[in-house]
Every structure is written in structure tokens, then in C-alpha cells.
Design a protein around this motif. Structure first.
Motif, mmCIF file in Angstrom:
data_model
loop_
_atom_site.group_PDB
_atom_site.id
_atom_site.type_symbol
_atom_site.label_atom_id
_atom_site.label_comp_id
_atom_site.label_asym_id
_atom_site.label_seq_id
_atom_site.Cartn_x
_atom_site.Cartn_y
_atom_site.Cartn_z
ATOM 1 N N THR A 289 29.721 48.552 29.618
ATOM 2 C CA THR A 289 29.576 49.081 31.049
ATOM 3 C C THR A 289 31.217 48.916 31.616
ATOM 4 O O THR A 289 31.757 48.044 31.319
ATOM 5 C CB THR A 289 28.640 48.342 31.823
ATOM 6 N N MET A 290 31.312 49.823 32.640
ATOM 7 C CA MET A 290 32.571 49.447 33.231
ATOM 8 C C MET A 290 32.861 48.381 33.975
ATOM 9 O O MET A 290 33.778 47.602 34.124
ATOM 10 C CB MET A 290 32.743 50.713 34.603
ATOM 11 N N ARG A 291 31.568 47.744 34.600
ATOM 12 C CA ARG A 291 31.617 46.419 35.228
ATOM 13 C C ARG A 291 32.247 45.302 34.370
ATOM 14 O O ARG A 291 33.117 44.287 34.473
ATOM 15 C CB ARG A 291 30.369 46.097 35.574
ATOM 16 N N THR A 292 31.582 45.086 33.155
ATOM 17 C CA THR A 292 32.193 44.134 32.209
ATOM 18 C C THR A 292 33.269 44.485 31.400
ATOM 19 O O THR A 292 34.178 43.528 31.160
ATOM 20 C CB THR A 292 30.973 43.819 30.992
ATOM 21 N N ASP B 289 45.244 46.541 20.447
ATOM 22 C CA ASP B 289 44.477 45.782 19.209
ATOM 23 C C ASP B 289 42.930 45.560 19.791
ATOM 24 O O ASP B 289 42.257 45.637 18.902
ATOM 25 C CB ASP B 289 45.055 44.366 18.838
ATOM 26 N N LEU B 290 42.807 44.965 21.050
ATOM 27 C CA LEU B 290 41.486 44.656 21.428
ATOM 28 C C LEU B 290 40.536 45.779 21.549
ATOM 29 O O LEU B 290 39.608 46.138 21.096
ATOM 30 C CB LEU B 290 41.604 44.062 22.782
ATOM 31 N N ILE B 291 41.329 47.173 22.057
ATOM 32 C CA ILE B 291 40.494 48.365 22.033
ATOM 33 C C ILE B 291 39.821 48.790 20.649
ATOM 34 O O ILE B 291 38.963 49.065 20.437
ATOM 35 C CB ILE B 291 41.410 49.650 22.804
ATOM 36 N N ASP B 292 40.680 48.617 19.784
ATOM 37 C CA ASP B 292 40.211 48.884 18.201
ATOM 38 C C ASP B 292 39.163 47.864 17.671
ATOM 39 O O ASP B 292 38.274 48.442 17.131
ATOM 40 C CB ASP B 292 41.605 49.027 17.345
ATOM 41 N N ARG B 293 39.418 46.831 18.069
ATOM 42 C CA ARG B 293 38.401 45.691 17.364
ATOM 43 C C ARG B 293 37.138 45.676 18.193
ATOM 44 O O ARG B 293 36.115 45.588 17.474
ATOM 45 C CB ARG B 293 39.153 44.150 17.796
ATOM 46 N N TYR C 290 41.945 49.253 30.001
ATOM 47 C CA TYR C 290 42.847 48.154 29.080
ATOM 48 C C TYR C 290 44.299 48.610 29.186
ATOM 49 O O TYR C 290 45.146 47.703 29.343
ATOM 50 C CB TYR C 290 42.088 48.290 27.758
ATOM 51 N N LEU C 291 44.464 49.708 29.076
ATOM 52 C CA LEU C 291 46.020 50.256 28.678
ATOM 53 C C LEU C 291 46.911 50.378 29.948
ATOM 54 O O LEU C 291 47.903 50.433 29.731
ATOM 55 C CB LEU C 291 45.911 51.465 27.714
ATOM 56 N N ASN C 292 46.150 50.413 31.010
ATOM 57 C CA ASN C 292 46.825 50.511 32.386
ATOM 58 C C ASN C 292 46.829 49.219 33.169
ATOM 59 O O ASN C 292 46.879 49.158 34.391
ATOM 60 C CB ASN C 292 46.406 51.769 33.239
ATOM 61 N N PRO D 141 37.283 56.806 27.108
ATOM 62 C CA PRO D 141 38.462 57.154 27.738
ATOM 63 C C PRO D 141 38.648 56.472 28.773
ATOM 64 O O PRO D 141 39.847 56.016 29.213
ATOM 65 C CB PRO D 141 38.656 58.633 28.164
ATOM 66 N N ARG D 142 37.727 56.238 29.726
ATOM 67 C CA ARG D 142 37.774 55.474 31.069
ATOM 68 C C ARG D 142 37.957 54.128 30.847
ATOM 69 O O ARG D 142 38.759 53.463 31.617
ATOM 70 C CB ARG D 142 36.691 55.648 32.023
ATOM 71 N N VAL D 143 37.147 53.662 29.834
ATOM 72 C CA VAL D 143 37.360 52.141 29.501
ATOM 73 C C VAL D 143 38.857 51.815 28.929
ATOM 74 O O VAL D 143 39.364 50.878 29.092
ATOM 75 C CB VAL D 143 36.291 51.556 28.711
#
Length: 372
Positions: A193-196, A40-44, A56-58, A50-52
Motif C-alpha cells: 500500500t502507499m501508506r506503508t 536495490d530495495l525496489i528490486d529486492r 523511493y526514487l524521488n 510506478p507510483r511506489v
């Protein structure tokens, strides 16, 4: 002195010289009203990289409680530094108040019974701090001693418990309360960014309170839960990895930003064994003597690294993993959410030992030994 003598009384002959070990009589937790699944967060958040999305998903996290801003006209969720600090204050006071109330409810105590209040946070800065802000909310007595521990990070719950335990031992029969207040979404930066993104995929909002009393004889709470003695603490500060976890001002983003080095799980893992061995050796114990392990839910890789280096089983880490799955990393209060689950499980037997373990900036490993 506390107003419910059936729970607490001063010993005539303390077990350990002039003082008695502090005992944990209750724990209480609180979270915001809003929860989100990782998908849900990814969508919101409109995450398409794909990397980000994979971060989240893993993450071994299914759900987190967060307070997020609404999307602006351009679809971006952004908050000013002032708005983040306001969220830290508002959510912190709300969660902290409810966590303390839930904690005291288990022992039939009132806020006016609290002799010492320690508030722990790393998700914002306030003056006066949470220890003062909670007092009118809880209608506490104006003579309550208090302290704020700010900026120590995920390990701070055990650093502070050490101090609160010491106060309780020097004030037999008086109630000391520590409350960890972490509105982690007040430390989020949404810049893609990947860091945040690593930080935003991991941390959740939550508060946990714990009540201690020393110089007491009852073996259970008023609700018949066991009350362990806090036996000892040890620390390991890995100074060569001081920059591996840090929360600092990012001039490029004009905001505070949290940084996690990818090597943190391995840094923590390499030092876990020596830290725990020192804790147990001071008490004349072996690892086989420990029945319960409550490790900070710092993230999947951190938990795996600690588990491998200490030889812990999936059963040993069930509450650590469960809290990560259902709440994410709750910073300083994570281990108390695990402790609450252990109590609810009802598997503790008198005489058993347990180890609390937290990790955080410094880089630091903190441990505590308790006995039921």
C-alpha cells in the motif's frame, strides 16, 4: 565522579548561579552492517507499481542501513510481530552498545564512568528497556541511574536531551549519556500500500549517543573538538495535528503500522518560524547570530518546508540533507548524525551559536540553542 580528572572537574564558582550549563563533550554513532540503495530495495522488494517506485526514487535518499528478512518461497518478505520485536531488541542492543562505546572513546571515558544513562526509542517496546539491557553489555556500574524514553518519535532526541542536560546540571562533574536507538526496519510492514510504502522508503536503522558533563572548565574534548554549552530549549506542540504522525495497531494487517499525513511538511513549516523566534528571543539573539543549523532529516519535503520558512540556505542544511541522503530518516537520532558531521568538518569557531531542531508526532517541534 569521573576517573579522568584532566577532562572534568567541579567549578568553585559556577557561571550561572548555583549550577553550570551542561556541555556536549562527545558524540558517537552506529548502524547495521547491511546497506541498500533505493533502487536495490525496489528490486529486492519486487516493487512494480510506478507510483511506489517513484516514492523511493524521488526521496533524495541514496542509501540506507537496514536489517531486512529473506524472501519466503512465495517471494514475500514478511515478519511476524514477534520477529519484529526480536529484531528491535537484537539490533537495538548491538547498535546502542557500539554508539555509546564510540562516544566514550572520544573523551577517554569508560562505561563505568557513566552516572546517568537515557535510552530513547520508538521502534518497539521492551521491559526491561534498553537502559537495563545495555548495562551488562557495556559492563556499567550497577549504581548508574537510568531512564527509558519510549514512543515519542523523531522529536524525542531533543526532548530527552533536555532531561539529560538537567540531570547533568544537578550533578556537576558527573557524566550523563543519552543514546537514541532506532531499528526502524523493525517497524516495517510490507503490504504494497502507499501508506506503508512511504514509510518503508524513508526510514533507516541507526543509533547515536551523546555525552554531557556540567560544572567543567575545559574548552575542548581530549581529541581537541569543541564542547558547546547547551543554553536553552523550546517546544511547540501542534495539538490540532495530533493524528498527522502516528504509530498504532492496524487490525486489518494484524501489525503495528506507522502513518504519515501528506500535509506534515506544511504543518511543520508553518510553525517553524515562531518556534525558533521564541528560542532566540529568550537568549536575546537574532537569526543572523546563528552560525550552525542541525535540523532533523525528516524527509525531503519536510527539510524544504523548514528551509523556506526559516530562510535557511543549502549550506545551512548541508548536514541535514547529507544524512538523509546517506542514511534516510533515522528518527530520534538523526540530528546527532548531523552533529557528528559538523564536528568532523572542523569549521566551528569559539563563541558561535548553533540551533538543533527536531520534528515528530504530537505534532511537535523541539529546538535547542548551543554555544561553543
Amino acid at each position: 565522579m569521573m576517573s579522568h580528572p584532566g577532562l572534568v572537574r567541579t567549578l568553585d564558582t559556577p557561571e550561572l548561579g548555583s549550577t553550570e550549563l551542561a556541555r556536549i563533550f562527545a558524540v558517537g554513532t552506529a548502524v547495521p552492517e547491511t546497506a541498500y540503495s533505493q533502487r536495490d530495495l525496489i528490486d529486492r522488494l519486487g516493487i512494480t507499481d510506478p507510483r511506489v517506485r517513484s516514492v523511493y526514487l524521488n526521496s533524495a535518499i541514496e542509501r540506507r542501513f537496514l536489517t531486512l528478512p529473506e524472501s519466503g518461497p512465495d517471494g514475500i518478505r514478511a515478519e511476524t510481530t514477534g520477529e519484529l520485536l526480536a529484531k528491535h531488541k537484537a539490533q537495538g542492543v548491538s547498535m546502542g552498545t557500539r554508539a555509546v562505546q564510540e562516544c566514550l572513546k572520544h573523551i577517554g571515558a569508560e562505561p563505568q564512568d557513566i552516572g546517568y544513562l537515557c535510552c530513547v526509542t520508538s521502534t518497539g517496546f521492551l521491559t526491561p528497556g534498553f537502559s537495563a539491557l545495555l548495562m551488562p553489555q557495556l559492563e556499567m556500574g550497577r549504581n548508574t541511574s537510568r531512564v527509558d524514553v519510549v514512543g515519542m518519535g523523531c522529536n524525542a532526541g531533543l526532548n530527552s536531551l533536555n532531561v539529560v542536560s538537567g540531570w547533568a546540571r544537578s550533578h556537576p562533574g558527573e557524566l550523563a549519556v543519552m543514546v537514541c536507538i532506532e531499528a526502524c526496519s523493525a517497524a516495517y510492514v510490507f503490504d504494497g500500500t502507499m501508506r506503508t510504502s512511504v514509510v518503508n522508503s524513508l526510514f533507516g536503522d541507526g543509533s547515536a549517543a551523546i555525552a554531557l558533563v556540567a560544572g567543567t572548565t575545559p574548552d575542548t574534548h581530549t581529541d581537541q573538538r569543541p564542547a558547546p554549552r547547551i543554553v536553552d530549549f523550546t517546544s511547540c506542540v501542534i495539538t490540532e495535528a495530533m493524528q498527522a504522525m502516528r504509530y498504532e495497531w492496524d487490525t486489518a494487517k494484524n501489525a503495528f503500522s506507522f502513518y504519515l499525513d501528506p500535509d506534515i511538511p506544511y504543518v511543520v513549516g508553518r510553525h517553524a518560524r515562531s518556534t525558533v523566534d521564541r528560542l532566540l528571543a529568550r537568549a536575546g539573539l537574532r537569526q543572523d547570530d546563528i552560525a550552525h543549523w542541525l535540523v532533523h532529516s525528516g524527509g525531503k519535503k519536510v527539510i524544504d518546508a523548514v528551509g523556506v520558512n526559516l530562510g535557511l540556505t543549502r549550506y545551512d542544511l548541508r548536514h541535514t540533507v547529507g544524512v538523509l541522503r546517506d542514511y534516510g530518516n533515522l528518527s530520534s537520532g538523526s540530528f546527532l548524525f548531523s552533529y557528528e558531521r559538523l564536528l568532523a568538518e572542523g569549521t566551528i569557531r569559539p563563541g558561535e551559536y548553533g540551533v538543533f531542531m527536531t520534528m515528530g508526532p504530537g505534532s511537535t517541534i523541539e529546538t535547542a540553542l548551543v554555544r561553543w
